[in-house]
Write a protein that holds these residues in place. Structure first.
Motif, mmCIF file in Angstrom:
data_model
loop_
_atom_site.group_PDB
_atom_site.id
_atom_site.type_symbol
_atom_site.label_atom_id
_atom_site.label_comp_id
_atom_site.label_asym_id
_atom_site.label_seq_id
_atom_site.Cartn_x
_atom_site.Cartn_y
_atom_site.Cartn_z
ATOM 1 N N SER A 61 81.419 6.111 -31.503
ATOM 2 C CA SER A 61 80.674 5.136 -30.715
ATOM 3 C C SER A 61 81.099 5.084 -29.251
ATOM 4 O O SER A 61 80.259 5.005 -28.350
ATOM 5 C CB SER A 61 80.786 3.744 -31.351
ATOM 6 N N SER A 62 82.417 5.169 -28.988
ATOM 7 C CA SER A 62 82.878 5.089 -27.598
ATOM 8 C C SER A 62 82.459 6.322 -26.805
ATOM 9 O O SER A 62 81.973 6.222 -25.673
ATOM 10 C CB SER A 62 84.404 4.941 -27.543
ATOM 11 N N TYR A 63 82.630 7.499 -27.407
ATOM 12 C CA TYR A 63 82.245 8.715 -26.685
ATOM 13 C C TYR A 63 80.730 8.760 -26.502
ATOM 14 O O TYR A 63 80.240 9.216 -25.453
ATOM 15 C CB TYR A 63 82.734 9.949 -27.431
ATOM 16 N N ALA A 64 79.991 8.287 -27.489
ATOM 17 C CA ALA A 64 78.531 8.242 -27.368
ATOM 18 C C ALA A 64 78.116 7.359 -26.194
ATOM 19 O O ALA A 64 77.133 7.648 -25.506
ATOM 20 C CB ALA A 64 77.912 7.733 -28.669
ATOM 21 N N ILE B 189 87.493 10.500 -27.417
ATOM 22 C CA ILE B 189 87.430 11.826 -28.049
ATOM 23 C C ILE B 189 88.333 11.879 -29.277
ATOM 24 O O ILE B 189 87.940 12.371 -30.340
ATOM 25 C CB ILE B 189 87.819 12.920 -27.042
ATOM 26 N N TYR B 190 89.550 11.345 -29.155
ATOM 27 C CA TYR B 190 90.470 11.332 -30.298
ATOM 28 C C TYR B 190 89.908 10.478 -31.438
ATOM 29 O O TYR B 190 90.036 10.837 -32.614
ATOM 30 C CB TYR B 190 91.846 10.822 -29.869
ATOM 31 N N LEU C 123 91.662 8.182 -19.404
ATOM 32 C CA LEU C 123 92.283 7.639 -20.613
ATOM 33 C C LEU C 123 91.219 7.091 -21.559
ATOM 34 O O LEU C 123 91.273 7.316 -22.772
ATOM 35 C CB LEU C 123 93.297 6.549 -20.267
ATOM 36 N N GLU C 124 90.240 6.391 -21.003
ATOM 37 C CA GLU C 124 89.169 5.851 -21.849
ATOM 38 C C GLU C 124 88.383 6.982 -22.518
ATOM 39 O O GLU C 124 88.048 6.917 -23.696
ATOM 40 C CB GLU C 124 88.240 4.961 -21.016
ATOM 41 N N ILE C 125 88.081 8.014 -21.737
ATOM 42 C CA ILE C 125 87.366 9.168 -22.294
ATOM 43 C C ILE C 125 88.194 9.845 -23.387
ATOM 44 O O ILE C 125 87.701 10.148 -24.474
ATOM 45 C CB ILE C 125 87.048 10.192 -21.188
#
Length: 208
Positions: free
Chosen positions: A69-72, A161-162, A155-157
C-alpha cells in the motif's frame, strides 16, 4: 449523464480519453498497443478514472506476500502527472511509455521524481521537526537528541519497498535495514555532501 451535469459530475463518472493521434504523439506506443492498453485499462476501470484506493488494490495483487500500500501510494503520485488525485488513461499511457520506451535520461528522471516524495526537486537527507513526528536530527539547533540524521524522502520509499517485499527477503532483514540502505544511497549519490541529492547528481552517478 445529462448535459447539465457535465461541468461537475461527468468527470467523476466517465472520462473521455485523449484522441488516439494525440497519444501516438505523446508516447512511443503503436496504435495497436495503445488500443490493447486501453481495453485493459477500461476493463479494470470502466469509468475511465482510477483513484488511489483502486490503484492500490490492483497493484497489491502482484505482491500478496507483503504490504504494497505505501509503495503503491508513491507510484500513484508518480503516474498522476497533474496531481488531481485520479489517473486517467493518458496518465497511465504516458508514464508507462517513459518506463518501457523512454530514453535513459527520461527513465532516470521518472525514477528521481518517484524518490522526491514532496516534489521540491531534491531527494532529502535531513530529518526536521514537523515532518517526522518531532524527531530532531544531529546538529539541529533546537535539540541534541541522539537519533541519526536519516534521509527522509528515501527512507519512506525504502520502508515501503521492504514492506512490499514482505517475507520474500532472505535472510530476514532487521528494522534498521531500510535506513542502512538509504545511507548507502546517499554516500554514492550526494556528491557535494550537502545532505540532498539533486537530479544532476542522481543522473551523473547513474550514468557512470
Amino acid at each position: 449523464a445529462d448535459s447539465s451535469d457535465a461541468d461537475v459530475e461527468l468527470p467523476t463518472i466517465r472520462h473521455q480519453p485523449e484522441g488516439l493521434e494525440q497519444l501516438l504523439a505523446r508516447t512511443k506506443f503503436t496504435k495497436t498497443e495503445l488500443q490493447s492498453l486501453y481495453r485493459g485499462f477500461k476493463n479494470e476501470c470502466p469509468s475511465g478514472l482510477v483513484d488511489e484506493e483502486t490503484f492500490t488494490l490492483i497493484y497489491s495483487r502482484f505482491f500478496p506476500q507483503g504490504d504494497a500500500s505505501s509503495y503503491a501510494h508513491f507510484l500513484f503520485d508518480a503516474f498522476d502527472a497533474d496531481h488531481n488525485g485520479a489517473l486517467c488513461f493518458q496518465d497511465f499511457a504516458v508514464g508507462l511509455s517513459v518506463l518501457l520506451r523512454g530514453t535513459e535520461q527520461q527513465k532516470l528522471k521518472w525514477t528521481f521524481d518517484l524518490y522526491d516524495v514532496n516534489k521540491d526537486g531534491y531527494v532529502t537527507k535531513e530529518v526536521t521537526v514537523g515532518n517526522t513526528g518531532g524527531l530532531v536530527g544531529w546538529g539541529h539547533p533546537d535539540g541534541e537528541l541522539s537519533v541519526p540524521c536519516v534521509p527522509q524522502d528515501m527512507l519512506e520509499i525504502m520502508k515501503s519497498i521492504y514492506a512490499m517485499m514482505g517475507r520474500c527477503t532472505e535472510p530476514a532483514l532487521g528494522a534498521s535495514a531500510p535506513a542502512q540502505h538509504v545511507e548507502l544511497f546517499f554516500q554514492k549519490m550526494d556528491r557535494n555532501r550537502d545532505g540532498v541529492v539533486t537530479f544532476e547528481e542522481f543522473l551523473a552517478t547513474c550514468q557512470e
